[in-house]
Design a protein around this motif. Structure first.
Motif, PDB file in Angstrom:
ATOM      1  N   VAL A  43     -40.412 -25.200  40.631  1.00 54.48           N
ATOM      2  CA  VAL A  43     -39.791 -26.114  39.669  1.00 54.48           C
ATOM      3  C   VAL A  43     -38.425 -26.551  40.163  1.00 54.48           C
ATOM      4  CG1 VAL A  43     -38.864 -26.289  37.342  1.00 54.48           C
ATOM      5  CG2 VAL A  43     -41.094 -25.246  37.716  1.00 54.48           C
ATOM      6  N   ILE A  44     -37.663 -25.611  40.723  1.00 54.70           N
ATOM      7  CA  ILE A  44     -36.347 -25.926  41.288  1.00 54.70           C
ATOM      8  C   ILE A  44     -36.531 -26.372  42.738  1.00 54.70           C
ATOM      9  CG2 ILE A  44     -34.084 -24.995  41.895  1.00 54.70           C
ATOM     10  CD1 ILE A  44     -34.363 -23.046  39.581  1.00 54.70           C
ATOM     11  N   ILE A  45     -36.047 -27.533  43.078  1.00 54.54           N
ATOM     12  CA  ILE A  45     -36.228 -28.061  44.430  1.00 54.54           C
ATOM     13  C   ILE A  45     -34.962 -27.962  45.275  1.00 54.54           C
ATOM     14  CG2 ILE A  45     -38.068 -29.621  43.750  1.00 54.54           C
ATOM     15  CD1 ILE A  45     -36.051 -31.893  43.683  1.00 54.54           C
ATOM     16  N   ARG A  46     -33.828 -27.663  44.675  1.00 52.78           N
ATOM     17  CA  ARG A  46     -32.597 -27.529  45.457  1.00 52.78           C
ATOM     18  C   ARG A  46     -31.594 -26.690  44.694  1.00 52.78           C
ATOM     19  NH1 ARG A  46     -27.841 -31.824  46.008  1.00 52.78           N
ATOM     20  NH2 ARG A  46     -26.496 -30.707  47.439  1.00 52.78           N
ATOM     21  N   ARG A  47     -30.918 -25.821  45.436  1.00 53.88           N
ATOM     22  CA  ARG A  47     -29.807 -25.045  44.903  1.00 53.88           C
ATOM     23  C   ARG A  47     -28.594 -25.306  45.788  1.00 53.88           C
ATOM     24  NH1 ARG A  47     -32.497 -19.142  43.549  1.00 53.88           N
ATOM     25  NH2 ARG A  47     -34.591 -19.887  43.098  1.00 53.88           N
ATOM     26  N   PHE A  48     -27.473 -25.500  45.175  1.00 57.60           N
ATOM     27  CA  PHE A  48     -26.231 -25.726  45.914  1.00 57.60           C
ATOM     28  C   PHE A  48     -25.127 -24.913  45.270  1.00 57.60           C
ATOM     29  CE2 PHE A  48     -22.285 -28.185  46.708  1.00 57.60           C
ATOM     30  CZ  PHE A  48     -22.297 -28.147  48.095  1.00 57.60           C
ATOM     31  N   PRO A  49     -24.548 -23.967  45.989  1.00 55.39           N
ATOM     32  CA  PRO A  49     -24.793 -23.667  47.402  1.00 55.39           C
ATOM     33  C   PRO A  49     -26.095 -22.902  47.611  1.00 55.39           C
ATOM     34  CG  PRO A  49     -23.275 -22.084  46.490  1.00 55.39           C
ATOM     35  CD  PRO A  49     -23.525 -23.088  45.394  1.00 55.39           C
ATOM     36  N   GLU A  50     -26.491 -22.756  48.857  1.00 56.15           N
ATOM     37  CA  GLU A  50     -27.669 -21.967  49.171  1.00 56.15           C
ATOM     38  C   GLU A  50     -27.388 -20.505  48.888  1.00 56.15           C
ATOM     39  OE1 GLU A  50     -30.563 -23.013  50.017  1.00 56.15           O
ATOM     40  OE2 GLU A  50     -30.149 -25.140  50.338  1.00 56.15           O
ATOM     41  N   ALA A  51     -28.466 -19.767  48.662  1.00 52.10           N
ATOM     42  CA  ALA A  51     -28.306 -18.334  48.446  1.00 52.10           C
ATOM     43  C   ALA A  51     -27.696 -17.687  49.684  1.00 52.10           C
ATOM     44  CB  ALA A  51     -29.663 -17.703  48.136  1.00 52.10           C
ATOM     45  N   GLY A  52     -26.692 -16.861  49.461  1.00 54.49           N
ATOM     46  CA  GLY A  52     -26.042 -16.171  50.553  1.00 54.49           C
ATOM     47  C   GLY A  52     -24.915 -16.943  51.212  1.00 54.49           C
ATOM     48  N   GLU A  53     -24.594 -18.137  50.732  1.00 54.79           N
ATOM     49  CA  GLU A  53     -23.488 -18.913  51.309  1.00 54.79           C
ATOM     50  C   GLU A  53     -22.204 -18.082  51.262  1.00 54.79           C
ATOM     51  OE1 GLU A  53     -21.371 -21.311  53.132  1.00 54.79           O
ATOM     52  OE2 GLU A  53     -23.255 -22.270  52.566  1.00 54.79           O
ATOM     53  N   ARG A  54     -21.490 -18.057  52.404  1.00 50.59           N
ATOM     54  CA  ARG A  54     -20.323 -17.188  52.512  1.00 50.59           C
ATOM     55  C   ARG A  54     -18.999 -17.909  52.322  1.00 50.59           C
ATOM     56  NH1 ARG A  54     -21.372 -12.053  52.144  1.00 50.59           N
ATOM     57  NH2 ARG A  54     -19.536 -11.555  53.410  1.00 50.59           N
ATOM     58  N   ALA A  55     -18.989 -19.234  52.408  1.00 49.00           N
ATOM     59  CA  ALA A  55     -17.713 -19.958  52.310  1.00 49.00           C
ATOM     60  C   ALA A  55     -17.918 -21.257  51.537  1.00 49.00           C
ATOM     61  CB  ALA A  55     -17.143 -20.219  53.696  1.00 49.00           C
ATOM     62  N   PHE A  56     -18.412 -21.148  50.335  1.00 50.75           N
ATOM     63  CA  PHE A  56     -18.648 -22.334  49.517  1.00 50.75           C
ATOM     64  C   PHE A  56     -17.318 -22.938  49.075  1.00 50.75           C
ATOM     65  CE2 PHE A  56     -19.639 -24.167  45.236  1.00 50.75           C
ATOM     66  CZ  PHE A  56     -20.378 -25.235  45.700  1.00 50.75           C
ATOM     67  N   GLU A  57     -17.290 -24.259  48.956  1.00 48.18           N
ATOM     68  CA  GLU A  57     -16.065 -24.950  48.554  1.00 48.18           C
ATOM     69  C   GLU A  57     -15.714 -24.572  47.110  1.00 48.18           C
ATOM     70  OE1 GLU A  57     -16.779 -29.075  49.111  1.00 48.18           O
ATOM     71  OE2 GLU A  57     -17.844 -28.749  50.993  1.00 48.18           O
ATOM     72  N   HIS A  58     -14.584 -23.956  46.932  1.00 52.91           N
ATOM     73  CA  HIS A  58     -14.233 -23.458  45.597  1.00 52.91           C
ATOM     74  C   HIS A  58     -13.914 -24.581  44.624  1.00 52.91           C
ATOM     75  CE1 HIS A  58      -9.875 -24.241  45.925  1.00 52.91           C
ATOM     76  NE2 HIS A  58     -10.032 -23.952  47.206  1.00 52.91           N
ATOM     77  N   ASN A  59     -13.659 -25.791  45.114  1.00 50.59           N
ATOM     78  CA  ASN A  59     -13.353 -26.894  44.204  1.00 50.59           C
ATOM     79  C   ASN A  59     -14.599 -27.687  43.822  1.00 50.59           C
ATOM     80  OD1 ASN A  59     -13.163 -27.610  47.075  1.00 50.59           O
ATOM     81  ND2 ASN A  59     -12.925 -29.694  46.310  1.00 50.59           N
ATOM     82  N   ALA A  60     -15.775 -27.281  44.297  1.00 49.22           N
ATOM     83  CA  ALA A  60     -17.019 -28.013  44.023  1.00 49.22           C
ATOM     84  C   ALA A  60     -17.762 -27.386  42.851  1.00 49.22           C
ATOM     85  CB  ALA A  60     -17.905 -28.042  45.270  1.00 49.22           C
ATOM     86  N   PHE A  61     -18.771 -28.109  42.347  1.00 47.43           N
ATOM     87  CA  PHE A  61     -19.618 -27.626  41.263  1.00 47.43           C
ATOM     88  C   PHE A  61     -20.920 -27.087  41.846  1.00 47.43           C
ATOM     89  CE2 PHE A  61     -17.814 -31.099  38.243  1.00 47.43           C
ATOM     90  CZ  PHE A  61     -16.680 -30.332  38.022  1.00 47.43           C
TER      91      PHE A  61
END
Length: 939
Positions: A43-61
């Protein structure tokens, strides 16, 4: 803002029909969040950030996307608000991983999100959920997307979870009895809370996003001595010490210039110290000459100084070039300069580090080359045989050629897509395939007509039916001629409209006899118009003539007169010709079929006859060795053969392979400070522009090939030592590109730098940036600048961006330092001031562009509170615009659906206009940073 009330629907259905004895009752149930226990796979086709992302942009949604565009609102139990705002039945939450907050399995594939305290303050506000769920329309119907407006802190670990918004969904996910409520599952004062998690994953935030990291990059012009280092040659070895060469240098430190593969733009090598440089070169030259000299003649006795071979330093290039190491300009430069000898020695050391691997690859290549040579010999034998067959066929009569080539008729074509010879023969009214039939072959094998048994008439009959083809075969194969005659003379019916009989006299063509559609015959002498020879009635009556209708027509008064008139129009003596002196040949009048008309049975008789005649005439050429045979030969050949020449054999085995590797890869990570002295001085987030050093490149490849030849000779590989196996230094995007030609072909009178192919000048960007470590897919390219005379500055337009030039090569110099190279002179990239009344040279910009693989949403990083004021434009929108003061920023947990300036239009968009407006305003467009080349070099 509270949630709207629940909408109820009552449906009453009355059906009257004959035969019904009782009312029909059907219950219609509308599903809600209380009926949902989980989401199906996919049902879910995309997750952002990806699972396990180590340096996601803290100012993003963070966000999730659904293939079903209606899913986020399908099970909402509430009605839309008066403004048309409809809350989704599920939201995306992001909570810091800390004591009291965890994800745990509940059995049956279900997961639970447990929040120990202050759940209402840490989860998205239920009344704002409508503003962060939207649909992006596309050709497939649209994609639903839910954003998480939680403010993320840099450098923290988070749990992202898709949870139900309504209490009914929470109870259903926990396995509790539904209560029919449409209330939200939490409020502002909610403390500890457990929610079912339809989906969850973990990620961590980094210190900054792409835009912030790109802004940290600054020009760091290199030191003028970058890429150059002094090389100590005070005591290089016995006989070469400074004290031994020059007493004046005794006790003093002597150094020479060493230059890496990259040097600061505009820098020059230091002049070598004298007299040490001259004496050093003379001593080294003497040693190399003695090592390469032939051994002296044997004399009485043994003198080690005279009879033992000289153990000398390597003479680089001597294995590949007959005039090296001292017979050419480039060889003298390479072998007598200590810095370049060090470069060649570096290459030799790099080869020895991987020599076992290279030797194994060489043996594999030799086996492949042997197989290719054997195949080439077989192909050349086939080419010789085919050429001989073609020559013999060219001397045979056409009929005999047709018989000899019978097994190949199905494959012989005049052009790709044209009908085969066998198909063309099938399309003819009188099939000439009898000329290749076994019946005629047996007849010819009897050797003589007298040996034929009575009653065996198949052979003569076949020959008679074939006319000229049969006669040619018999005349060529039977001793003394055939002695056969056709059973009857050619009749007009043997011709059809579109054909003609060409009359040839000893002096040339005499005319053409043509059958008209009404059955009459016309004669067209050379140089004259066609005239009637026999009308239809006369042609029918002439069938009974003993010599046939055509002979009767030609021997008649009218035929003789027409022929005489035709011959009289030709230059030379006038005389009357006897029809017996004429030769008749059947020819088609229709044009040959075009390529692609390969439906033989649909061809007209004239077209089929023309195609058959063309294919029969081309048989020797079709059977000769052609491009198809040549294409099967190995690519490495001795040279291009002229048209029609025999296919060449491969070159020597050593020429049949190259090591398809970039030589720089063996040393760029192991010895970056040797490859580019001073490269480690490039600061973090600094960028510098340097120039490529073609002299280093040529010296390195010469040393690499020299060491390879020595090792292969020592291992006993059957390879000529003059070959060049390594001819590429940089890891080019084009795998076919080479840096040097074979060393054996290098001219005698050229400097070492001139041996580099494709232009010696290149410009290289050195950059050490957090941006490239965090975003390794960053696009880097060069953009030509445009000089704006009015503004007195350089700028870039869409036209210049369309001419962007990607780097020709790139790589790493140890950890953290990247390089990107362009085939452009440094002076052109840097540009310069106006000279001689000409416009200022604009130079080039270096661009760093953020890769965009899918839509992203968020706000720029917090700078300072905006005191409730709206941003000037959407590019300036950051988290500080959502708060009035610093205290508000400290208390902010979620982006609100209605900041103080929500009703103010910004570039035509209003934050309070709904989820679509919020998505458009928070959409993060790719960032492009442009730095001009002149800021990246030393002044």
């Amino acid at each position: 803002m509270g949630l709207p009330p629940v909408g109820a629907l009552a449906l009453t259905l009355a059906i009257e029909a004959e035969g019904l004895t009782a009312p029909v009752t059907h219950e219609l149930t509308l599903l809600g969040p209380g009926d949902i226990a989980g989401l199906a796979e996919g049902v879910i086709i995309r997750r952002f950030p990806e699972a396990g992302e180590r340096a996601f942009e803290h100012n993003a949604f963070p966000l999730v996307e659904f293939a079903d565009a209606a899913l986020p609102w399908r099970y909402t139990p509430a009605a839309p608000s008066p403004e048309g705002r409809l809350a989704p039945w599920l939201v995306l939450a992001a909570l810091p991983e800390e004591p009291g907050t965890r994800i745990r399995a509940a059995g049956g594939g279900r997961w639970l999100l447990e929040i120990g305290a202050e759940a209402g303050a840490r989860l998205p506000r239920p009344e704002d959920a409508y503003a962060f769920a939207h649909v992006q329309e596309d050709a497939a119907g649209g994609t639903a997307r839910i954003l998480c407006p939680t403010r993320l802190d840099p450098g923290r670990a988070y749990i992202a979870a898709l949870v139900p918004l309504f209490e009914a969904g929470r109870r259903a996910g926990l396995g509790l009895a539904p209560d029919g409520s449409a209330a939200p599952a939490w409020g502002a004062e909610t403390g500890a809370l457990t929610l079912p998690a339809y989906a969850h994953w973990r990620f961590s935030t980094g210190a900054a996003g792409f835009e912030e990291l790109a802004e940290r990059i600054f020009p760091a012009p290199p030191d003028p001595r970058l890429g150059r280092r002094p090389l100590d040659v005070t005591d290089p070895g016995p006989g070469f010490a400074a004290a031994a060469l020059s007493p004046r240098d005794a006790g003093h430190r002597v150094s020479r210039d060493y230059a890496g593969v990259m040097v600061a733009t505009g820098s020059a090598a230091e002049a070598p110290p004298e007299p040490h440089a001259t004496l050093f070169a003379a001593a080294l030259k003497e040693v190399l000459s003695a090592a390469g000299a032939p051994p002296p003649k044997r004399r009485a006795g043994y003198d080690p100084r005279r009879d033992d071979p000289v153990l000398a330093p390597p003479g680089y290039g001597a294995m590949q070039h007959p005039a090296a190491p001292l017979g050419t300009d480039w060889a003298l430069e390479l072998n007598l300069d200590p810095g370049l000898r060090a470069t060649a020695g570096l290459a030799a050391r790099a080869f020895r580090a991987r020599q076992e691997e290279y030797v194994a690859l060489a043996w594999e290549a030799l086996e492949e080359a042997r197989a290719a040579s054997a195949e080439a010999r077989r192909l050349r034998t086939a080419a010789h045989v085919s050429a001989g067959v073609a020559r013999r066929l060219g001397r045979m009569p056409r009929g005999l050629v047709l018989q000899v080539t019978r097994p190949l008729h199905g494959a012989l074509r005049t052009a790709p897509g044209a009908p085969s010879l066998a198909a063309l023969m099938e399309a003819l009214p009188r099939r000439p395939g009898a000329a290749a039939s076994p019946v005629l072959a047996r007849f010819i094998a009897a050797r003589a007509r007298r040996q034929l048994k009575p009653g065996r008439r198949e052979g003569p009959e076949a020959a008679a039916e074939l006319g000229g083809l049969g006669e040619e075969i018999l005349a060529a194969r039977l001793p003394g001629g055939t002695g056969l005659r056709p059973r009857s003379a050619p009749a007009p019916k043997s011709l059809s409209p579109g054909y003609a009989l060409e009359l040839s006299a000893p002096g040339g063509a005499a005319g053409r006899l043509r059958l008209e559609e009404d059955g009459g015959l016309t004669l067209a002498p050379v140089g004259g118009p066609a005239s009637p020879l026999l009308n239809a009635a006369e042609a029918r009556a002439a069938r009974a003539h003993p010599r046939g209708p055509i002979a009767a027509a030609l021997t008649g008064a009218r035929g003789r007169a027409l022929l005489a008139a035709g011959q009289g129009a030709r230059p030379g003596p006038r005389r009357r010709l006897s029809p017996g002196a004429l030769t008749l040949r059947k020819v088609p009048l229709a044009a040959a079929p075009r390529a692609g008309d390969f439906a033989p049975r649909s061809l007209s008789a004239p077209a089929a006859e023309a195609a058959f005649t063309a294919c029969l005439d081309a048989l020797p050429q079709l059977l000769a060795p052609g491009p198809r045979l040549a294409s099967r030969l190995p690519l490495q050949t001795a040279g291009a053969a002229p048209a029609g020449a025999e296919a060449p054999l491969p070159r020597a085995l050593a020429q049949s392979f190259r090591f398809e590797v970039a030589a720089v890869r063996d040393i760029q990570m192991r010895a970056p400070q040797v490859l580019v002295p001073g490269a480690g001085d490039v600061p973090l987030n600094g960028a510098a522009l340097v120039a490529g050093n073609p002299t280093f490149l040529a010296a390195y490849l010469a040393g690499l090939n020299h060491e390879a030849a020595r090792e292969f000779a020592w291992r006993g590989l059957p390879l000529p030592t003059h070959d060049t196996w390594f001819d590429r230094f940089w890891a080019y995007d084009d795998p076919a590109r080479r840096d040097i030609a074979p060393i054996r072909s290098w001219p005698h009178d050229g400097r070492l730098a001139k041996q580099v192919e494709g232009g010696a000048e290149s410009t290289i960007l050195l950059i050490r940036a957090e941006l490239l470590e965090r975003y390794p897919e960053t696009l880097i390219y060069a953009v030509p600048a445009l000089w704006d005379a009015k503004a007195g500055a350089r700028r870039v337009t869409k036209a210049e961006l369309a001419r962007a030039l990607p780097p020709s090569f790139e790589g790493r110099l140890g950890p953290g330092l990247r390089y990107f190279g362009w085939d452009l002179p440094a002076a052109e990239m840097i540009g310069g001031a106006a000279t001689g009344g000409q416009a200022k040279a604009p130079g080039w910009f270096i661009a760093l562009e953020e890769p965009l693989f899918a839509p992203r949403f968020g706000l720029d990083a917090y700078e300072a509170p905006a005191a409730g004021q709206p941003p000037a434009d959407l590019d300036a929108l950051h988290w500080g615009h959502l708060v009035a003061d610093e205290a508000g920023w400290q208390a902010l947990r979620q982006a609100p659906a209605a900041p103080p300036w929500a009703g103010t239009p910004i570039e035509g968009l209003r934050w309070d206009a709904g989820a679509a407006a919020v998505a458009a305003m928070t959409f993060q467009a790719p960032v492009r940073v442009l730095i001009h080349a002149d800021r990246l070099v030393s002044p």
